[in-house]
Design an enzyme around this catalytic site. Structure first.
Site, mmCIF file in Angstrom:
data_model
loop_
_atom_site.group_PDB
_atom_site.id
_atom_site.type_symbol
_atom_site.label_atom_id
_atom_site.label_comp_id
_atom_site.label_asym_id
_atom_site.label_seq_id
_atom_site.Cartn_x
_atom_site.Cartn_y
_atom_site.Cartn_z
ATOM 1 N N LYS A 46 13.881 -14.450 -9.656
ATOM 2 C CA LYS A 46 13.542 -13.427 -10.662
ATOM 3 C C LYS A 46 12.630 -14.035 -11.727
ATOM 4 C CE LYS A 46 14.556 -10.233 -9.074
ATOM 5 N NZ LYS A 46 15.189 -10.232 -7.840
ATOM 6 N N LYS A 68 6.514 -4.469 -3.310
ATOM 7 C CA LYS A 68 7.954 -4.349 -3.065
ATOM 8 C C LYS A 68 8.274 -4.265 -1.584
ATOM 9 C CE LYS A 68 12.001 -2.105 -4.887
ATOM 10 N NZ LYS A 68 12.519 -3.386 -5.407
ATOM 11 N N GLU A 81 9.081 -14.518 -10.232
ATOM 12 C CA GLU A 81 8.277 -13.355 -9.871
ATOM 13 C C GLU A 81 7.969 -12.441 -11.047
ATOM 14 O OE1 GLU A 81 10.015 -10.735 -6.953
ATOM 15 O OE2 GLU A 81 11.983 -10.874 -7.838
ATOM 16 N N TRP A 112 -2.384 -2.876 -1.751
ATOM 17 C CA TRP A 112 -1.964 -4.280 -1.848
ATOM 18 C C TRP A 112 -2.867 -5.011 -0.872
ATOM 19 C CZ3 TRP A 112 0.471 -8.173 1.191
ATOM 20 C CH2 TRP A 112 1.006 -9.226 0.456
ATOM 21 N N HIS A 156 19.746 -35.920 -6.422
ATOM 22 C CA HIS A 156 19.062 -36.604 -5.316
ATOM 23 C C HIS A 156 17.557 -36.316 -5.329
ATOM 24 C CE1 HIS A 156 22.816 -37.924 -3.448
ATOM 25 N NE2 HIS A 156 23.302 -36.726 -3.744
ATOM 26 N N GLU A 216 18.777 -16.597 -6.717
ATOM 27 C CA GLU A 216 18.295 -15.274 -7.115
ATOM 28 C C GLU A 216 17.744 -15.325 -8.549
ATOM 29 O OE1 GLU A 216 17.302 -12.733 -5.954
ATOM 30 O OE2 GLU A 216 17.550 -11.111 -7.393
ATOM 31 N N ARG A 268 4.429 -0.420 -4.379
ATOM 32 C CA ARG A 268 3.985 -0.844 -3.049
ATOM 33 C C ARG A 268 2.668 -1.634 -3.088
ATOM 34 N NH1 ARG A 268 6.757 1.806 0.847
ATOM 35 N NH2 ARG A 268 5.169 1.260 2.363
ATOM 36 N N CYS A 321 0.831 -1.196 0.000
ATOM 37 C CA CYS A 321 0.000 0.000 0.000
ATOM 38 C C CYS A 321 0.875 1.259 0.000
ATOM 39 C CB CYS A 321 -0.942 0.087 1.190
ATOM 40 S SG CYS A 321 -2.169 -1.215 1.198
ATOM 41 N N ASN A 377 -1.913 2.436 5.425
ATOM 42 C CA ASN A 377 -0.946 1.399 5.054
ATOM 43 C C ASN A 377 -0.570 0.659 6.332
ATOM 44 O OD1 ASN A 377 2.613 1.503 4.395
ATOM 45 N ND2 ASN A 377 1.206 -0.159 4.071
ATOM 46 N N GLY A 378 -0.776 -0.662 6.331
ATOM 47 C CA GLY A 378 -0.455 -1.446 7.521
ATOM 48 C C GLY A 378 -1.560 -2.436 7.794
#
Ligand code: F6R
Length: 608
Positions: A484, A603, A487, A76, A503, A480, A29, A2, A102-103
């Site tokens: 990427k 993010k 996402e 979000w 294995h 990493e 956000r 948010c 936001n929260g």
């Protein structure tokens, strides 16, 4: 997680446009829905809808949103799906008090039940909506002033919040309060801003005031006034000027922020190297003197701490352990006053990391952090901070901050090695020389692999699953790279230690199955050949990331990415990550994905 923004102007303008522009800078956000509350003719006007900012901006008449004051929100979703009803702003029963948030309000169920008993009618499934109704109750039934009512309300909230409130009861101001979610004020001669992050107003002003937890702020055309909402003491805090430039928050001719940020890496790494930070030596000394060292981070930042853990161990022989922030409990029993906690975070606001830090501080651990956003929450809980100086990163996928984090880990590792006496002077000096060369290596790496990534992506984009394999330090790079790809391009990608892949994971391999091998020319090189052969024997198509001229591995790959010479073994995690950033970017392009705003992500994750 948010984004919120508020504007107070001297003059009435088409303020909707300014709010939308500011929200666009905060879109990283969250991008599930958008809403604006403006004050026009003393009344609160709400415009909101589900969808991304550009979609909502097309549906609504932005120019009709006029006024001197407005607040805006990009969401979000946490409580309730991303619908118009759940979009912020939320209002009281009469539409006089409007709130963006936001929260997460943890005790919202209990507060909601209380409000329902009092006869309030709530329209959404959100936690936020209780706030305007609680304020309304206190103003209407208990005759509190708007300011008193907001303060009484926020004192009752449990959880995290940054809120902005506008009301027709006092149409000349925005009231804000915060705890554990970020909020900054921006000041220019004819406008005042408040926002979750500085890029929201960077094109208007670089004069910034950072707000701390449990602070309440009144923003009017006369300026800002901060009070501690528990003690009610007035707080005097002067603005400071950020060094960020407005163009840093713009795409600068690139189609996406992600591509721009990939290309910024030679400069961002050069900036990190150029800026001398006295905190580095203090951090190294404290690590050297500690009994236990735990590196804490989430997501991409966690992968950078794998370099930190390795290098601290390698160069100083001190045991250091990297822990995913949300798994902190696993080590919490070991934390004490002889422990160093080393959180690494781009935003400095990741709640999983913050909660772990808070706990460690209660146990008297020393907190030494590596952060990109200056003044962010994590920096305020830290005994020392090393900044990444990577500039604002707007694309949701971390790129330039990942390489800066990894370089900072290397920087710390070297200094601890030097102080401990385990790393001799000549080793240290030659490592430092390679370190200074890294921006040049990265520049060449980007140029050399750009069109290759674009080309390979046409094949990769048709795949639904892939492996990324690495050994030693470059297991981190493989992890990493896989993250990427997942996402940004939404292709299932799994990273594995190359030697471990036999294995179990190898069972998934079939004809033309994509396997990316991160294979620098180091002590792991020969064993990597074995892993490639095993995979190829089962039909896998190998994409190899190699050092230029590494013919042995080159001929095993259908495609190759090449890293120029000039990096050291321990520094390889930085250049070897670059082609994987490029591959995921171009693959996502071909699949038509929303690269800067991938689905379901935010993010800055300010929830647990
Ligand atoms: C991935 C990504 C996330 C973040 C993670 C931690 O591209 O960006 O995995 O790395 O959410 O965020 P910070 O570094 O802000 O603590």
């Amino acid at each position: 997680m948010c984004g919120i923004v508020g504007i107070v102007q001297q003059r009435e303008t088409k303020i909707g446009k300014t709010i939308i522009e500011a929200l666009t800078k905060l879109e990283y956000r969250g991008y599930d829905s958008v809403g604006i509350a403006s004050i026009s003719d003393g009344k609160v006007m709400i415009t909101k809808d589900e969808g991304k900012i550009s979609e909502v901006a097309e549906k609504i008449d932005i120019d009709s949103i006029q006024g001197k004051i407005a607040i805006g929100h990009t969401r979000w979703a946490t409580h309730g799906p991303p619908t118009k009803e759940n979009a912020h702003p939320h209002t009281d029963c009469n539409g006089e008090i409007s709130v963006i948030h936001n929260g997460i309000i943890e005790n919202f169920q209990e507060l909601k039940e209380e409000l329902l008993k009092q006869g309030h009618v709530l329209q959404s499934e959100t936690d936020t909506e209780v706030i305007p109704h609680m304020i309304e109750q206190l103003v209407k039934k208990e005759n509190q002033s708007l300011q008193e009512a907001i303060i009484t309300t926020v004192r009752r909230l449990e959880g995290t919040f940054a809120i902005c409130v506008v009301s027709s009861l006092e149409p000349d101001r925005i009231y804000c309060a915060k705890r554990d979610s970020p909020l900054v004020i921006g000041i220019n001669s004819d406008r005042m801003f408040c926002a979750s992050d500085i890029p929201a107003f960077l094109e208007h002003t670089r004069k910034v005031v950072l707000l701390h937890d449990d602070e309440f702020v009144t923003i009017s055309s006369n300026g800002y006034e901060i009070i501690d909402f528990n003690s009610m003491k007035k707080i005097v805090r002067k603005p400071y000027t950020v060094s960020w430039k407005p163009e840093m928050a713009q795409k600068g001719g690139f189609p996406h922020f992600m591509l721009k940020e990939i290309h910024e890496q030679p400069n961002s790494l050069a900036d990190y190297i150029r800026i001398d930070q006295p905190s580095l030596i203090k951090i190294a000394e404290k690590i050297h003197n500690a009994e236990k060292v735990f590196l804490l981070a989430a997501g991409t930042a966690h992968y950078s701490t794998l370099t930190g853990e390795n290098l601290i161990r390698k160069y100083s022989k001190k045991p250091a352990t990297s822990i995913i922030s949300s798994e902190y409990e696993a080590i919490s029993g070991l934390v004490d006053e002889n422990t160093v906690i080393l959180p690494v975070s781009q935003s400095g606001e990741t709640m999983d990391t913050i909660m772990a830090i808070k706990h460690a501080r209660e146990l008297d651990a020393t907190v030494l952090s590596v952060v990109n956003v200056i003044g962010s929450t994590i920096t305020r809980y830290s005994d020392e901070v090393l900044y990444l100086y990577a500039g604002p990163e707007i694309g949701v996928a971390a790129t330039k901050t990942y390489t800066a984090q990894t370089l900072s880990m290397w920087d710390i590792g070297l200094e601890v090695g030097k102080i401990s006496g385990e790393l001799d002077k000549s080793e240290y000096d030659s490592a430092r020389e390679l370190y200074r060369n890294i921006p040049t290596v990265i520049r060449q790496t980007i140029v050399r692999n750009e069109s290759r990534a674009n080309h390979i992506s046409s094949w990769f984009a048709k795949k639904s699953s892939s492996f990324f394999l690495g050994r030693g330090l470059n297991l981190q790079t493989a992890k990493e790279g896989a993250l990427k790809m997942k996402e940004i391009a939404y292709i299932h990608s799994e990273a594995y230690p190359a030697g471990e892949s036999k294995h179990g994971p190898i069972a998934l391999v079939e004809e033309d199955y994509p396997v990316v091998f991160v294979a620098p020319k180091d002590h792991t090189n020969k064993r990597m050949i074995g892993s490639i052969m095993e995979m190829k024997a089962r039909g896998a198509t190998a994409i190899v990331v190699i050092e230029e001229g590494d013919k042995d591995i080159e001929e095993l790959g259908k495609w190759k990415f090449e890293i120029p010479k000039g990096y050291s073994e321990t520094l390889s995690t930085i250049p070897f990550a670059i082609p994987l950033q490029q591959l995921s970017y171009y693959t996502a392009m071909r699949r038509g994905c929303a690269i800067d705003t991938p689905k379901n992500l935010s993010k800055t994750l300010t929830v647990l």
